[in-house]
Each structure stands twice: as structure tokens, then as C-alpha cells.
Write a protein that holds these residues in place. Structure first.
Motif, short mmCIF file in Angstrom:
data_model
loop_
_atom_site.label_atom_id
_atom_site.label_comp_id
_atom_site.label_asym_id
_atom_site.label_seq_id
_atom_site.Cartn_x
_atom_site.Cartn_y
_atom_site.Cartn_z
N SER A 211 0.83 -1.21 0.00
CA SER A 211 0.00 0.00 0.00
C SER A 211 0.86 1.26 0.00
CB SER A 211 -0.99 0.03 1.16
OG SER A 211 -0.35 -0.01 2.39
N VAL A 212 1.79 1.29 -0.94
CA VAL A 212 2.61 2.48 -1.12
C VAL A 212 1.95 3.35 -2.18
CG1 VAL A 212 4.82 3.26 -2.05
CG2 VAL A 212 4.75 1.37 -0.44
N ALA A 213 1.89 4.66 -1.89
CA ALA A 213 1.28 5.57 -2.86
C ALA A 213 2.14 5.60 -4.14
CB ALA A 213 1.20 6.98 -2.26
N PRO A 214 1.60 5.73 -5.33
CA PRO A 214 0.17 5.92 -5.65
C PRO A 214 -0.60 4.62 -5.84
CG PRO A 214 1.50 6.15 -7.61
CD PRO A 214 2.43 5.77 -6.53
N PHE A 215 -0.16 3.55 -5.20
CA PHE A 215 -0.88 2.27 -5.35
C PHE A 215 -1.59 1.92 -4.05
CE2 PHE A 215 3.31 2.15 -7.46
CZ PHE A 215 2.87 2.43 -8.74
N HIS A 216 -1.95 2.95 -3.31
CA HIS A 216 -2.48 2.71 -1.96
C HIS A 216 -4.00 2.79 -1.92
CE1 HIS A 216 -2.84 6.95 -2.57
NE2 HIS A 216 -3.68 6.99 -1.56
N PHE A 217 -4.63 3.14 -3.06
CA PHE A 217 -6.05 3.53 -2.99
C PHE A 217 -6.94 2.44 -2.41
CE2 PHE A 217 -4.51 6.58 -6.13
CZ PHE A 217 -5.03 7.75 -5.59
N TRP A 218 -6.55 1.19 -2.63
CA TRP A 218 -7.38 0.11 -2.10
C TRP A 218 -7.39 0.09 -0.58
CZ3 TRP A 218 -4.95 -3.64 0.87
CH2 TRP A 218 -3.55 -3.66 0.81
N THR A 219 -6.30 0.56 0.03
CA THR A 219 -6.10 0.29 1.45
C THR A 219 -7.22 0.79 2.36
OG1 THR A 219 -3.77 0.54 0.94
CG2 THR A 219 -4.35 0.36 3.25
N PRO A 220 -7.56 2.10 2.32
CA PRO A 220 -8.59 2.56 3.25
C PRO A 220 -9.91 1.83 3.07
CG PRO A 220 -7.47 4.40 2.23
CD PRO A 220 -7.02 3.19 1.51
N ASP A 221 -10.32 1.65 1.80
CA ASP A 221 -11.61 1.01 1.56
C ASP A 221 -11.60 -0.43 2.03
OD1 ASP A 221 -11.94 3.42 0.46
OD2 ASP A 221 -12.46 2.75 -1.56
N VAL A 222 -10.51 -1.13 1.71
CA VAL A 222 -10.47 -2.55 2.07
C VAL A 222 -10.31 -2.73 3.58
CG1 VAL A 222 -9.12 -4.66 1.82
CG2 VAL A 222 -9.58 -3.25 -0.17
N TYR A 223 -9.42 -1.97 4.19
CA TYR A 223 -9.25 -2.09 5.65
C TYR A 223 -10.56 -1.80 6.36
CZ TYR A 223 -4.13 -2.41 5.81
OH TYR A 223 -2.83 -2.83 5.69
N ASP A 224 -11.24 -0.79 5.85
CA ASP A 224 -12.48 -0.37 6.49
C ASP A 224 -13.56 -1.43 6.42
OD1 ASP A 224 -13.77 1.44 7.96
OD2 ASP A 224 -14.40 2.72 6.30
N GLY A 225 -13.70 -2.05 5.24
CA GLY A 225 -14.78 -3.00 5.05
C GLY A 225 -14.49 -4.38 5.62
N THR A 226 -13.23 -4.75 5.66
CA THR A 226 -12.87 -6.08 6.15
C THR A 226 -13.17 -6.20 7.64
OG1 THR A 226 -11.06 -6.06 4.57
CG2 THR A 226 -10.95 -7.70 6.31
N PRO A 227 -13.64 -7.39 8.08
CA PRO A 227 -13.82 -7.58 9.53
C PRO A 227 -12.52 -7.26 10.26
CG PRO A 227 -14.72 -9.42 8.31
CD PRO A 227 -14.07 -8.53 7.31
N THR A 228 -12.62 -6.53 11.37
CA THR A 228 -11.44 -5.95 12.01
C THR A 228 -10.36 -6.98 12.32
OG1 THR A 228 -12.93 -4.37 12.98
CG2 THR A 228 -10.73 -4.44 13.87
N LEU A 229 -10.79 -8.17 12.72
CA LEU A 229 -9.82 -9.21 13.04
C LEU A 229 -8.87 -9.45 11.88
CD1 LEU A 229 -9.04 -11.42 15.09
CD2 LEU A 229 -10.55 -12.94 13.84
N PHE A 230 -9.44 -9.52 10.68
CA PHE A 230 -8.61 -9.81 9.51
C PHE A 230 -7.88 -8.56 9.03
CE2 PHE A 230 -12.12 -12.99 9.23
CZ PHE A 230 -11.37 -14.00 9.80
#
Lengths: 464, 648
Positions: A211-230
Motif C-alpha cells: 500500500s505504497v502511494a500511488p498504489f495505496h487507494f485500495w487500502t482505506p476502503d479494504v481495511y475499512d470493510g474487512t472484519p477488524t480481526l482480519f
């Protein structure tokens, strides 16, 4: 290392069979036992330099250390699942099996000698993560996360594979030592565009996972939606394995053409630091803030890789460990708060210190460590990385990094302020959170280690 | 040769036992029963004293060989290597015995004195911490370790002066002591830096020989170093112009005054000068400054002491004055005589303070001698011991103060007869104000309220026993340095002599044997004793026969007396010249600079970051198409950068 890969794969399958048992009480202890076994087996490789499977894998002390961090973080995250699945029908054994497989992938990523193994490990880890991201089947945000992660991950994998093919085309080998040989001897006489192109694409493929910019865009959305444990798993294991892989390929094979790749890393590192830290300031959700924080830490780690000095590997190791411990603490507290107070925003933490001083203390230590405040591991992590940058003369990077760590203090301390200085206005929120024993144990361990690393960093550093 | 290894543990334990005592009482003072608190604190000190005695014996048995005890490497940065180690020689051993010996007596005394105080545990914890710091100070084998102790002592005195922290005046006194000491510390620290810069080491055993070879006599650098170090000593040992904190420091509980502000902490400056004697010997100019400041302090403080009416304030000024004598001794390169006075002063000044504590205890916290009188009948033990101490400090033979002061005076006379005359006048004043104090307190009739009179009682045994022990020491302490002319061998001077070998080499003329004949010595002694007796007589006439009592507060005094009574308005002077302008500057910076410049910048940066964050956030659209396009753009840019050589 060879045996731990084999063992963990078998254990994963065994875990699936354990799912047939009526009682699930044994599941967690047995899985932890599996991991502990793998850890012991891994540690037996200490101080040995070995190759496996016809130069597919190689181990040395650094890879043993990275594998240890990976297995230990898995062991610290697993106990958090104890009360995480209230739904009796949840396929917990499958989750555990997938986690074990992902650990196998991560270990491959730190021990690969052949780039094919890197690809294999990366994909094993990634596919496991795609599934886990979407494991909360009733929640559309979880689906969204899984789909986004998969689509973009597939794109990045394509680029990585393309780069691998180019490298092979240029050098005729997949082996790190073969590549190094090529860079040392054949390349002396002239530049090879195909090699440079291949290397750049491989780097981009790995940087995406980090998740290094400019290839980081997935990170916030995916971290947010994924169950916290994972999410905790993604933020720690994936990142550690990715940096180990990045460091290994660059340090073993491509130090000879440092001038080709350092600009890429330096530029992306600056961009990552800026975007990660500054965007984190705006976030209202603690979980999303942690996603940006994970981006920004990738930026710091990238500095150490860019510097590629004598002590880079020890600083990457130290930083990964400090970051992993603090991140696990944060996610563990977040899970508890989210379940008991129904919210992931900063305001959900209001007044936590009064009702749960232990949780508040652990989270404060973690935030201090992430922000790089002395007497925590994070301070020395940053300190060592900054020293690397200084020795290499990367002053510009250093200035950005120092400024951005100042920004970091702002958003990390928002939660501390919420816990200690804001009262909880809502009565329901005021209730004391009952901390399960497994959580208390994990938090005690991570907090203790964070402080230990901050007080006596030499305990770890002297081995490398 | 002594086998060093067997003493490592002993040496390490001497400072660390009090530290353990501090930890026990400091952490557990809410839970440990009162009886145990005092016991732990005192036991720590007594154990330390026992070990010091053991070490001292071993040292004597081992043929007076000094040695260094290495514990561990503390800081290693480039050329700078600072080890955590202790230097055991004649000087540190003498200091160890004084600190732990007098310290133990004061600990025992405190058990009784502080019995009814709410902060009993805290008090003992601080006392132990103080002992630890002071021991580090005198045992450290290099300047940085000494500096740790130096700072620790400053911190403890801050904590103990402000011990009754509910009283704002006391807190101010504590702050004043701390700040004054900090000014001195700055000088000390700069001195250490300069030593390291010029000599490349901070280890005593390396600095001194190097200094002897590198510097010539009165080299500019060595003058700078010694002056800077002396600034540190001024702060810690209350010399002009940094002496005003010491009288205010009497705000602390009386045992604290005895321990810190009389017997140990204030001697740190003298210890440091003696420890650096080679440097000072190399800088006669500095020695001259030291002598003048010492003498001026001795006289100034003595005049102020004459007109004070607070029992502890009188003693405080007498401490400042006696410290002046010690520096006067140092200034004429009579290092061992100064040390002799440190020792005897530790005995009688601790005794005076503890005696004053006993009086205050009996008087229900009254400290004004105008309301005392006739206490002799009610406090016989306190009176007897106080009398011994007074005779000792006044310099009347055969008690200890006479010998040490006389030795200093003798050296001063050799150096400059004018200074000697002034010093004798000072010692006359000492004798006068001390007997004035004694008579006003213990003679005549009681002047306090009925309630106080009803309450008068002798202090408990835990308080009187230390008094008796100290009285014996004050009376007999002179034996240590009995001069030749009176049939003694001056054991102390001989014992300490090896410390000054190097100084003797660099500047032999400052150590030439006394050229005074015995008759001259008798005359000098006779004059100073006569002066002291004269002052005693004057005090007796004034305060016993005529029963004079100082005027109550608020009466108009003659101008000169008023000036002295108000301590020459030095406090007010400092307040107007230094404190007020600083405060005004602070107000200006706070009101204008902070508001207009700092706030604007800080808030501006914050707002800018926030704004930028709002912009960056917009890129996170949630739209995969956009994400992938950005990635592709990123990839293209990176490829363009990396492959620019092939494309262009």
C-alpha cells in the motif's frame, strides 16, 4: 523453514477436518499449538544458511527473524477471534485454515530464492486475504472490500508477473543469485532496458501489496470493510512479509544497479508519507485512521529500503516488529470498543480511561509507539531508520519523514485525548467493557514488548 | 598493593543502600507502618556508615593506596568514554564518613522530630535519596558522575525545603534555592565542557596529570575552567553573590537544615575545589578571587547574623559565614585546613541545628528568639550540647572549631596580614552573634506565652542521643588536626597530603612549609582567642546583665542597623535587577510574541494541514475505475523516470 512450510500446510488441512468435531472449544488452542510448533521448527534454522528444493528457498538469520515476527503476530491475532464470531454457524475452522495457509504464503515471501516462489507466496497470501476480506457475508461493505481488493490485486499481480517475465527474458534466470550474477558481470558493459523494465514492474507489484502511494487507494476502503480481526492480519503479516520480500530482492540481486531503482523508492516513499499522514488527519473513524497510518508506516519502512545500508535490515526488522505490536494492540482495543460501544469513530473511545484504565493504557502505549514517542519501540524504530537515511545522505527524505511524524502525533493522540479527557456523554457508552482473558493476555504481551523494545532496543538489535 | 576487586561490592553498596531505602519508602510510604519507615530510612544510612568505616579501615590497612572501582560503561560516544566508577581516596573517604556518620545521626533524630508529621514516609524517602546523591557526588571518579550527584543534591534540597508544600512562602524558598543552584550548575557544566574540550577526558585521574603538563601557571584556559567551576561552587556552597538561597532554605524541616544546609550539601563546593586542587593551584588568579569572595562572604554574613532574630536564620548566616572561611582557606591553597574546617563544622553545625530543632520542638514551632529565654532549666540536655557547639564555633579552645579555624587563619596570615585582620574581626562577630543567640534563648526569663511555657519539655531520647554524640564530636574533633605547636601531629594534614602531590609539583612555592616561629603562632592564636572571648564578654554584658532584648518587629531602627537587619536589601536588589526584568520580558513574550507570532504560525500550520487533508481525502472516491487509472498513471510516470535514458 522448509519443515515449517510443510507442517503449516498440513496443519491447515487438519484444521479443516477439526471442523467436523462438535465442540469448538479445542479449535483455538490447537491452532495456536500448530503455530507454536511451526515457530519452534523455524527457530531451529537460526544461524544456518540453507537452500531448499533445488534453490527455490533459502534461509538465513534475517529470514528466520522475519518468519518469527510473522508467526508471532499470527499467534497474537488468533486469540482475538475467541469471541469474534457470535454466529454459531460461522465457518471458524475454515478461517483458521485460511489463516494458516496465508502464513505459509508469508513465509514463502521471506524465504524465496526463486522469484517464482515469491509469486507463489504473494498469491497464496493474497488469495487468502481476498476471502477473509469478504468473510462477513451479511455485510455489503465486506463484499465491497473483497471485490475491490481482488480486482486491484489481480491488476497488480498481472504487473508483477509481467515484470518477472521481463526479468527472465533479460537474464535467463529466476534465481536471486543468478540475477545478482547477471547484474555483477554481464551488465557491466551496458544497460539493459528489459532488465530495468522488469525490475520496475516487479517493484510496483510488490509496492502495491505494501500500500505504497500511488498504489495505496485500495487500502482505506479494504481495511475499512474487512472484519477488524482480519484487517489486523492484513496490516501486520502482509506488510512484514512484503517488506521482507522487497528488501530481499533488492539487497541480494540489485544493489549493483542502485542508481536505477532508488529514485522510484525515494519518490514513492515521499508520496506515501505525505498522503498517508496528511489524509489521516481528516479521518473521523479510528479504523480508517489506522488504515492511513498503515500507509504512512509503509513510507517510513521504504526509507530504510531506499537507504540500503549496513544496518537497513536490522532497522526494517525492528520497525516491523514495533509496528506490528502496536498495530495489534490498536486493533484489539478497537474490536472490544466496537463490539461494546457500537462504533469505530474516535468518539466511541470517549471516557474509556475511566472505565477501562488498562485498555486505555495499552492503547496509549500503542499510539505513542506508532507516533514514535520515546520509551516505546516505535521511537527506536524511527530512530534507526532516520539514522539509515542520514548515513546515506537522504536528507530530503529525512526532512519529510520528520515533519510527517510530527503530523502523526496529531491524529494518534486524538484517540488518547478522547480516552482521557473527554467524558462519555451517552449512558450506554459509560458501561465498563468486560475484557476477555484472551484479549487481556494479548494486550499485556504486546504492551510489555512495546515498552521493552523502547527501553532496551539492544536486546534485539545486537543480533543483526 | 590493595586487592581492589574485593571492595567493588562494598563501594557499590555504600550509595545504593540509601537508594534502596528511598525506593522502599518512596514507593510504599502509604502502606508501610510508621515505625518501620523511620527504621528503614535510618538503617539504610547506618549500614552505609558501617560500610564506609569498613572501607576506611581497609584503606588504612592497605597503605593509603587510592583506587578506582569500575562498575560499568555509562556513556560511550566517539572519543568520550564515561564510566560509572568510583574513586576511593583520602578525600572521598573523609567525605563518606562525614556524610553517612552525621547523616545517620540526623536520620535517628528525625524519627523523633518528624513523628507527628503527615509526610513522615515521604520525608525519609527524600532523606535517603539525598544521601544517595551526595554519596555519588563524592564517590564519582569523573566530573559527570559528580554532576549527577550535584544535581541530585539540588533536586533533593528543592524537595525538602518545600517539604511543607502547602505553604506558598516555603515553595518560593524551594524554588529560589533551586534556581540559584541552577545558575551555579550552569557554570559547573560549562567548566566540565571546557575540561573535556581542552584535555579530552573527564576522569579525575586523567584530567589532573594532563592539566599539569598541558597548562602553564595562570594559563588563560585554566583560569576560565577554575572560575567556571567556582561559579558552580558559589551556588552550592552559598557564596557571594549566590548565597541568598541558604537563609531562605530554613523553610524546610530542621533536620533538613542540619543535614543539607549545614553538614553536607553546602560542602560540595569545597569538596569539588579540593578534588580539582591541581587546576586551582595552576591558577593563582582564581585562588585570589576565591579568597576574596570567601572573606567577603564571611564578613557580610557575619554582620547580618548579628541582627537576626530567627533562631534558624542566625544559624543559616553563620553557615554562610563559616563557608566563607573555608573558601578563604582554599583561596590561600590551604586545602587540608579547609577540609579540617569542613569536618569540624559538620559536627558543630549539625549539633546547632539539631539543638535549634529541639528548642523549636519544645516551643511549639516558635522560632523567634525574642519570645524565648530561660530555656536552660527546661531543656538541660539541649542547653548543654548547644553550649558546647557555640564554644566550638566561636573558636574558643579546646573545642574543635578553634583548631580548624586557627589553622586557616594561620595560613591566611602567611598569605596576607590584612586579610588575617579582617578574618579575625569576622570571627569576633561569629563569637558575638552565637553567644547572643545562646543567651537570648537559654538565659534570663521566659518571654513567650503561658501556653508555650506550660508546654516546654525536653525532647525524647531519639533526639537527645544524636545531640550528645555530636557534642562529643564537636568538643573533641580538634584532635584530628592538632597542630604541632600544641604538641599534636596534625594527623589530618599528613593523611591528606598525597592528594596534593601533583599540586606541589606544579607550583611548589604555594606549599612551602610554615615560616612562622612558634612564638608567632602563639601570638596569632592568642589574638584570635582573645577576640572571641572579648565578643563573648560583650554579648554576656548586653544580653545577660542588661537583659537587652532586640526590638520587636516594626520599630524604627537606626539607619545602618536597619540596612543590616534587612540583609543589605540584597534580595530586593536581585528582585529589581534580575527577577522583575525577566518577568517583564516573559510577559512581553507571552502577551505579544506568542500571540502574534507563535500562535499564528502554529495555528496556520495546523489549518494548512487540515485543509490539505481535506483535499487529499477527495482522491479517495471509492470508485475502482479512478483508482486503477491513478495506478496506471503512476506506473507510467515511474517507467518514464526509470527508463528516461532509453527513451530520450
Amino acid at each position: 523453514m522448509f519443515y515449517s512450510v510443510v507442517l503449516l500446510s498440513i496443519f491447515g488441512i487438519l484444521n479443516l477436518f477439526l471442523g467436523f468435531l462438535k465442540s469448538r472449544a479445542w479449535l483455538l488452542p490447537v491452532t495456536l499449538l500448530f503455530l507454536a510448533t511451526a515457530l519452534v521448527v523455524t527457530l531451529t534454522d537460526w544461524n544456518k544458511s540453507l537452500f531448499f528444493w533445488n534453490y527455490m528457498m533459502s534461509t538465513d538469520n534475517v529470514s528466520v527473524a522475519f518468519a518469527t515476527i510473522i508467526i508471532v503476530s499470527a499467534m497474537l491475532i488468533l486469540p482475538l477471534s475467541r469471541f469474534y464470531f457470535p454466529n454459531a454457524a460461522a465457518p471458524v475452522p475454515e478461517y483458521y485454515a485460511i489463516l494458516l495457509f496465508s502464513v505459509v504464503g508469508a513465509i514463502l515471501m521471506v524465504t524465496y530464492e526463486n522469484i517464482i516462489m515469491l509469486f507463489l507466496g504473494l498469491e497464496t497470501l493474497s488469495i487468502a486475504m481476498y476471502i477473509l476480506a469478504g468473510s462477513d457475508k451479511r455485510n455489503p461493505r465486506s463484499h465491497e472490500a473483497a471485490l475491490k481488493y481482488f480486482l486491484m490485486g489481480a491488476f497488480a499481480t498481472g504487473i508483477l508477473l509481467f515484470g518477472v517475465a521481463m526479468l527472465y527474458g533479460a537474464t535467463g534466470t529466476f534465481n536471486l543469485s543468478g540475477l545478482a550474477q547477471y547484474v555483477r558481470t554481464t551488465l557491466v558493459n551496458g544497460a539493459s532496458p528489459m532488465l530495468y523494465l522488469g525490475l520496475t514492474l516487479v517493484l510496483i507489484g510488490i509496492l502495491f501489496k505494501l500500500s505504497v502511494a500511488p498504489f495505496h487507494f485500495w487500502t482505506p476502503d479494504v481495511y475499512d470493510g474487512t472484519p477488524t480481526l482480519f484487517t489486523a492480519f492484513m496490516a501486520t503479516v502482509v506488510k512484514t512479509a512484503g517488506f521482507a520480500a522487497l528488501y530481499k530482492i533488492l539487497s541480494v540481486s540489485f544493489t549493483g544497479i542502485y542508481s536505477v531503482w532508488w529514485i522510484t523508492l525515494a519518490a514513492t516513499s515521499v508520496l506515501t508519507l505525505l498522503i498517508g499522514n496528511i489524509t489521516a488527519v481528516y479521518q473521523q473513524s479510528f479504523k480508517r485512521m489506522l488504515a492511513y497510518s498503515s500507509i504512512s508506516h509503509a513510507g517510513y519502512l521504504l526509507i530504510a529500503v531506499t537507504a540500503m545500508g549496513q544496518t537497513s535490515q536490522s532497522s526494517i526488522l525492528f520497525y516491523s516488529l514495533a509496528y506490528t505490536l502496536a498495530t495489534i494492540t490498536s486493533f484489539a482495543v478497537l474490536i472490544l470498543v466496537n463490539e461494546n460501544r457500537a462504533g469505530e469513530s474516535f468518539s466511541a473511545f470517549n471516557g474509556l480511561a475511566r472505565h477501562n484504565p488498562f485498555l486505555a493504557f495499552a492503547l496509549t502505549v500503542a499510539m505513542c509507539s506508532l507516533a514514535g514517542i520515546p520509551l516505546t519501540g516505535g521511537f527506536f524504530g524511527k530512530f534507526y531508520i532516520f539514522i539509515n537515511a542520514l548515513e546515506k545522505g537522504l536528507l530530503f527524505l529525512l526532512v519529510v519523514a520528520v515533519l510527517m511524524s510530527a503530523v502523526g502525533i496529531y491524529y494518534y493522540f486524538r484517540v488518547v485525548i478522547a480516552m482521557y479527557m473527554r467524558g462519555s456523554d451517552d449512558n450506554a457508552v459509560a458501561d465498563r467493557i468486560i475484557v476477555p482473558k484472551s484479549y487481556a493476555a494479548v494486550l499485556a504481551i504486546t504492551t510489555f514488548l512495546t515498552i521493552l523494545l523502547g527501553v532496551a532496543p539492544d536486546l534485539l538489535v545486537r543480533y543483526f | 598493593m590493595v586487592d581492589l576487586s574485593q571492595y567493588t561490592l562494598t563501594c557499590a553498596l555504600i550509595p545504593f543502600i540509601p537508594l534502596i531505602g528511598f525506593l522502599i519508602n518512596g514507593i510504599g510510604f502509604r502502606h508501610i507502618p510508621k515505625g518501620l519507615v523511620g527504621l528503614t530510612g535510618s538503617a539504610a544510612s547506618i549500614l552505609s556508615f558501617g560500610l564506609s568505616l569498613y572501607l576506611f579501615n581497609a584503606f588504612l590497612a592497605g597503605g593509603n593506596q587510592s583506587f578506582t572501582v569500575y562498575l560499568f560503561d555509562w556513556i560511550t560516544v566517539g572519543d568520550l568514554r564515561i564510566s560509572f566508577s568510583f574513586l576511593i581516596d583520602q578525600l572521598s573517604l573523609l567525605m563518606l564518613l562525614i556524610i553517612t556518620g552525621v547523616g545517620s545521626l540526623i536520620h535517628i533524630y528525625s524519627i523523633g522530630y518528624m513523628k507527628h508529621d503527615a509526610g513522615y514516609g515521604k520525608f525519609f524517602a527524600f532523606l535517603n535519596l539525598f544521601l544517595f546523591s551526595m554519596l555519588l557526588l563524592v564517590m564519582g571518579s569523573n566530573y559527570p558522575i559528580m554532576f549527577i550527584g550535584w544535581e541530585g543534591v539540588g533536586l533533593c534540597s528543592y524537595l525538602l525545603i518545600g517539604f511543607w508544600n502547602k505553604n506558598t512562602n516555603y515553595n518560593n524558598a524551594a524554588r529560589k534555592a533551586f534556581i540559584m543552584n541552577r545558575i551555579g550548575d550552569l557554570g559547573f557544566l560549562l567548566g566540565i565542557f571546557l575540561i573535556f574540550y581542552t584535555l579530552g577526558s573527564v576522569e579525575f585521574t586523567e584530567v589532573m596529570p594532563k592539566a599539569a603538563t598541558v597548562f602553564g601557571v595562570d594559563d588563560g584556559t585554566v583560569i576560565a575552567i577554575t572560575l567556571l567551576l567556582f561559579v558552580g561552587a558559589m551556588g552550592k556552597s552559598a557564596q557571594i553573590p549566590l548565597y541568598t538561597w541558604l537563609p531562605d532554605a530554613m523553610a524546610g524541616p530542621t533536620p533538613v537544615s542540619a543535614l543539607i544546609h549545614a553538614a553536607t550539601m553546602v560542602t560540595a563546593g569545597i569538596y569539588m575545589v579540593i578534588r580539582s586542587n591541581v587546576l586551582y593551584t595552576l591558577a593563582p588568579t582564581t585562588l585570589g578571587v576565591v579568597a576574596v569572595i570567601g572573606l567577603a562572604t564571611a564578613l557580610l554574613a557575619a554582620t547580618i547574623g548579628i541582627f537576626q532574630n530567627d533562631i534558624k536564620k542566625v544559624l543559616a548566616y553563620s553557615t554562610v559565614s563559616q563557608l566563607g572561611y573555608m573558601f578563604l582557606g582554599l583561596g590561600v591553597a590551604a586545602y587540608s585546613s579547609a577540609m579540617f574546617h569542613v569536618i569540624t563544622h559538620a559536627f558543630f553545625k549539625a549539633l546547632l541545628f539539631l539543638g535549634a530543632g529541639s528548642v523549636i520542638h519544645a516551643m511549639s514551632d516558635e522560632q523567634d528568639i525574642r519570645r524565648m529565654g530561660g530555656l536552660r532549666r527546661h531543656l538541660p540536655v539541649t542547653f548543654a550540647t548547644f553550649l558546647v557547639a557555640t564554644i566550638a564555633i566561636a573558636g574558643i579552645p579546646p573545642f574543635s572549631g578553634f583548631f580548624s579555624k586557627d589553622e586557616i587563619l594561620m595560613h591566611v596570615y602567611e598569605h596576607s596580614p590584612v586579610m588575617w585582620v579582617l578574618a579575625v574581626i569576622g570571627s569576633m562577630m561569629t563569637s558575638f552573634y552565637m553567644f547572643r543567640l545562646l543567651f537570648l534563648t537559654f538565659a534570663g526569663t521566659f518571654r513567650g506565652t503561658h501556653e508555650q511555657e506550660h508546654h516546654l519539655h525536653e525532647s525524647p531520647a531519639s533526639m537527645t542521643i544524636p545531640l550528645l554524640v555530636l557534642a562529643i564530636l564537636s568538643a573533641a574533633g580538634g584532635v584530628l588536626g592538632l597542630p604541632e605547636v600544641l604538641g599534636g601531629g596534625n594527623w589530618l594534614a599528613k593523611f591528606m597530603s598525597p592528594l596534593f602531590d601533583l599540586s606541589r609539583q606544579v607550583r611548589p612555592e604555594s606549599f612551602t612549609q610554615t615560616h612562622l616561629s612558634h612564638s608567632q603562632e602563639y601570638i596569632l592564636m592568642g589574638v584570635s582567642v582573645a577576640a572571641a572571648l572579648l565578643a563573648l564578654g560583650a554579648a554576656a554584658v548586653l544580653y545577660v546583665s542588661r537583659k537587652a532584648v532586640p526590638a520587636p518587629e516594626g520599630t524604627r531602627l537606626p539607619a545602618l542597623q536597619n540596612l543590616i537587619y534587612n540583609k543589605y536589601y540584597v534580595d530586593e536588589f536581585y528582585n529589581n535587577i534580575i527577577v522583575k526584568p525577566l518577568l517583564a520580558l516573559g510577559d512581553f513574550l507571552y502577551g505579544v510574541f506568542e500571540f502574534l507570532v507563535i500562535d499564528l504560525i502554529v495555528n496556520g500550520v495546523g489549518k494548512a494541514t487540515n485543509g490539505l487533508s481535506g483535499v487529499f481525502r477527495r482522491f479517495q472516491t471509492g470508485n475502482i475505475g479512478f483508482y486503477i487509472i491513478s495506478m496506471v498513471v503512476g506506473i507510467i510516470v515511474i517507467l518514464l523516470i526509470n527508463l528516461r535514458g532509453f527513451i530520450l
